[in-house]
Design an enzyme around this catalytic site. Structure first.
Site, mmCIF file in Angstrom:
data_model
loop_
_atom_site.group_PDB
_atom_site.id
_atom_site.type_symbol
_atom_site.label_atom_id
_atom_site.label_comp_id
_atom_site.label_asym_id
_atom_site.label_seq_id
_atom_site.Cartn_x
_atom_site.Cartn_y
_atom_site.Cartn_z
ATOM 1 N N TRP A 1 -2.874 14.788 17.672
ATOM 2 C CA TRP A 1 -3.111 15.264 16.300
ATOM 3 C C TRP A 1 -4.143 16.402 16.387
ATOM 4 C CZ3 TRP A 1 -7.307 13.060 12.789
ATOM 5 C CH2 TRP A 1 -7.183 13.541 11.486
ATOM 6 N N ASP B 1 -7.294 5.257 17.940
ATOM 7 C CA ASP B 1 -7.063 5.786 16.596
ATOM 8 C C ASP B 1 -5.784 5.131 16.086
ATOM 9 O OD1 ASP B 1 -6.796 7.156 14.271
ATOM 10 O OD2 ASP B 1 -6.570 9.150 15.162
ATOM 11 N N LYS C 1 -1.575 5.967 5.308
ATOM 12 C CA LYS C 1 -0.127 5.886 5.439
ATOM 13 C C LYS C 1 0.412 4.494 5.115
ATOM 14 C CE LYS C 1 -1.560 8.483 8.266
ATOM 15 N NZ LYS C 1 -2.671 9.444 8.339
HETATM 16 N N1 PLA Z 1 -5.306 10.072 13.098
HETATM 17 C C1 PLA Z 1 -4.049 10.512 13.253
HETATM 18 C C2 PLA Z 1 -3.399 10.346 14.564
HETATM 19 C C3 PLA Z 1 -3.389 11.127 12.176
HETATM 20 O O1 PLA Z 1 -2.151 11.579 12.352
HETATM 21 C C4 PLA Z 1 -4.036 11.282 10.944
HETATM 22 C C5 PLA Z 1 -3.363 11.956 9.780
HETATM 23 C C6 PLA Z 1 -5.337 10.775 10.840
HETATM 24 C C7 PLA Z 1 -5.942 10.172 11.931
HETATM 25 C C8 PLA Z 1 -6.161 10.856 9.607
HETATM 26 O O2 PLA Z 1 -5.617 10.423 8.464
HETATM 27 P P1 PLA Z 1 -6.537 10.017 7.217
HETATM 28 O O3 PLA Z 1 -7.873 10.635 7.431
HETATM 29 O O4 PLA Z 1 -5.842 10.551 6.057
HETATM 30 O O5 PLA Z 1 -6.605 8.527 7.285
HETATM 31 N N2 PLA Z 1 -2.394 12.931 10.053
HETATM 32 C C9 PLA Z 1 -1.589 13.562 9.013
HETATM 33 C C10 PLA Z 1 -2.419 14.248 7.957
HETATM 34 C C11 PLA Z 1 -0.745 12.515 8.301
HETATM 35 C C12 PLA Z 1 -3.474 15.192 8.446
HETATM 36 O O6 PLA Z 1 -3.233 16.030 9.314
HETATM 37 O O7 PLA Z 1 -4.587 15.067 7.906
HETATM 38 C C13 PLA Z 1 -0.643 14.535 9.723
HETATM 39 O O8 PLA Z 1 0.195 15.130 9.050
HETATM 40 O O9 PLA Z 1 -0.736 14.648 10.961
#
Ligand code: PLA
Length: 428
Positions: free
Chosen positions: A158, A239, A275
């Site tokens: 991510w 995570d 989510k």
């Molecule tokens: N960790 C991972 C691996 C994630 O994909 C995301 C969210 C988070 C943490 C954090 O989410 P939160 O803070 O909302 O609990 N990833 C998303 C959104 C869904 C983003 O980038 O913020 C994504 O589209 O990858």
């Protein structure tokens, strides 16, 4: 900067944007040195999508669940919890570490309902600003109490993981994870990297439904990873942003964590309800660190709170109430589990639909990975140039690494999406 009283008053009097001479130095407005920040690779996609006027536009960028009509979903268990909460809660500050009831229920999901670590009060845990806030709090804690440590991050990961540990000033290293040719796990290289890292290194692991690849280690592979971590005395930070989205069952999706716990690791864990309860904007999650004993857990928690206090003082109350109302009531919890399964199953259905549509269109490329990968995302293998064509020619918005958020694919748009993907990939 030393300014004489007169000069200073003069500068203020001319207002922002004024240019004046200070000795032989010229000064413009306060922020003239500020360049626009680079667009976020994920949330920037949403911005571009919102600005597009085309009626055909499709957003498969951010990982936000949509129903089969493409509409955001509020779970029925959440609506019911809100009805129960409405009008009978005060809005006082939560403690710095957040709601204790919320934390208690949240730890059960990660560590198990009957966890001895919960009973023995060995887990230092604080309510966090969703998964992002939990990761950031941990990164700051790591920097403060293991100042010489680094963090090993999977390739790819991510995108925000890099920002989080960068801003916490923890140096980053990477480890192999994904194998582009097989579109699966590069297990041999992963294990090599674990073995070659200095003893006692920190590793960031996705507990389940790896983002962006949709590729998780098997149970056997997790056992081997855990074993090698033990040999090397590495620290595992999990995570867990998608508990429930890999298998449809949150309990099953905690498998990797449970394997590490059984092997005696003292882990860290970031949990998010964005989510799996659809509480995206409520910013509700949890950071936990398993300690040697209760005394250590008390000390660690107090330090986590001290990091939180000057940043945001204490976390928001509403999401914590919603979550603890749901998880504290067997009936509502059951409803939640059913709703998680419905979300996971709809995504699995869309994987099949997308793959079949591509094959029906006559695409000769292999698309098995669409159905082999799990969780919210499909790591399609499309190049940034192909993604750019999807956006410019078809108004389809996704991250340039080729990640498709399957949560945004619906019966209504899957044919359009498949056709566009076929068009941009058929010439190689
Ligand atoms: N960790 C991972 C691996 C994630 O994909 C995301 C969210 C988070 C943490 C954090 O989410 P939160 O803070 O909302 O609990 N990833 C998303 C959104 C869904 C983003 O980038 O913020 C994504 O589209 O990858």
């Amino acid at each position: 900067m030393a300014l004489s009283g007169a000069l200073f008053r003069g500068a203020v009097g001319r207002g922002v944007g004024a240019v004046f001479l200070l000795g032989n130095r010229s000064m413009s407005s306060w922020w003239s040195n500020v360049e626009p920040a680079a667009k976020d690779p994920i949330l920037g996609v949403t911005e571009a999508f919102l600005a597009d006027q085309s009626p055909d536009k499709v957003n498969v960028g951010v990982g936000a669940y949509r129903d089969d009509n493409g509409k955001p979903v509020v779970l029925e268990c959440v609506r019911e919890a809100e009805r129960r909460i409405a009008g009978n809660q005060n809005m006082e500050y939560l403690p710095m570490g957040g709601s204790l009831k919320f934390i208690e229920e949240t730890l059960k999901l990660a560590y198990g309902g009957n966890s001895e670590f919960i009973k023995d009060r060995r887990i230092a845990a604080v309510q966090a600003l969703s998964g992002t806030g939990a990761c950031r709090l941990f990164a700051d804690f790591q920097r403060r109490f293991q100042p010489d440590s680094q963090i090993y991050i999977p390739v790819p990961t991510w995108s925000n993981h890099h920002n989080i540990w960068r801003d916490a000033q923890v140096p980053q290293r990477t480890f192999h994870y994904y194998h582009p040719e097989s579109k699966g796990l590069d297990f041999a290289s992963l294990i090599d990297d674990v073995k070659n890292a200095p003893n006692g290194s920190f590793f960031l692991l996705h507990a389940c439904a790896h983002n962006p690849t949709g590729v998780d280690p098997s149970e056997e592979q997790w056992k081997e990873i855990s074993y090698q971590f033990k040999v090397k005395n590495h620290f595992a930070f999990f995570d867990m942003a998608y508990q429930g989205f890999a298998s449809g069952d949150p309990e099953k999706d905690a498998k990797a964590i449970r394997i590490f716990l059984d092997d005696g690791h003292l882990i860290g864990c970031a949990q998010s309800y964005a989510k799996n309860m659809g509480l995206y904007g409520q910013r509700i999650g949890c950071l936990s660190i398993l300690c040697e004993d209760e005394l250590q857990a008390v000390a660690v928690k107090s330090q986590l709170q001290q990091i939180a206090r000057p940043m945001y003082s204490n976390p928001p109350v509403h999401g914590a109430l919603v979550v603890s109302t749901i998880l504290g009531d067997p009936e509502l919890k059951n409803l939640w589990l059913q709703e998680v399964k419905v979300m996971a199953d709809r995504i699995i259905g869309m994987r099949t639909a997308l793959r079949e549509s591509l094959e029906k269109l006559g695409s000769t490329l292999p698309w098995e990975h669409i159905t082999n990968q799990i969780g919210m995302f499909c790591f399609s293998g499309m190049t940034p140039q192909q993604v750019d064509r999807l956006t410019s020619e078809f108004h389809i918005y996704m991250t340039r690494n080729g990640r498709i958020s399957m949560a945004g694919v619906t019966t209504g748009n899957v044919g359009y999406l498949a056709n566009a993907i076929h068009e941009v990939t058929k010439s190689g």
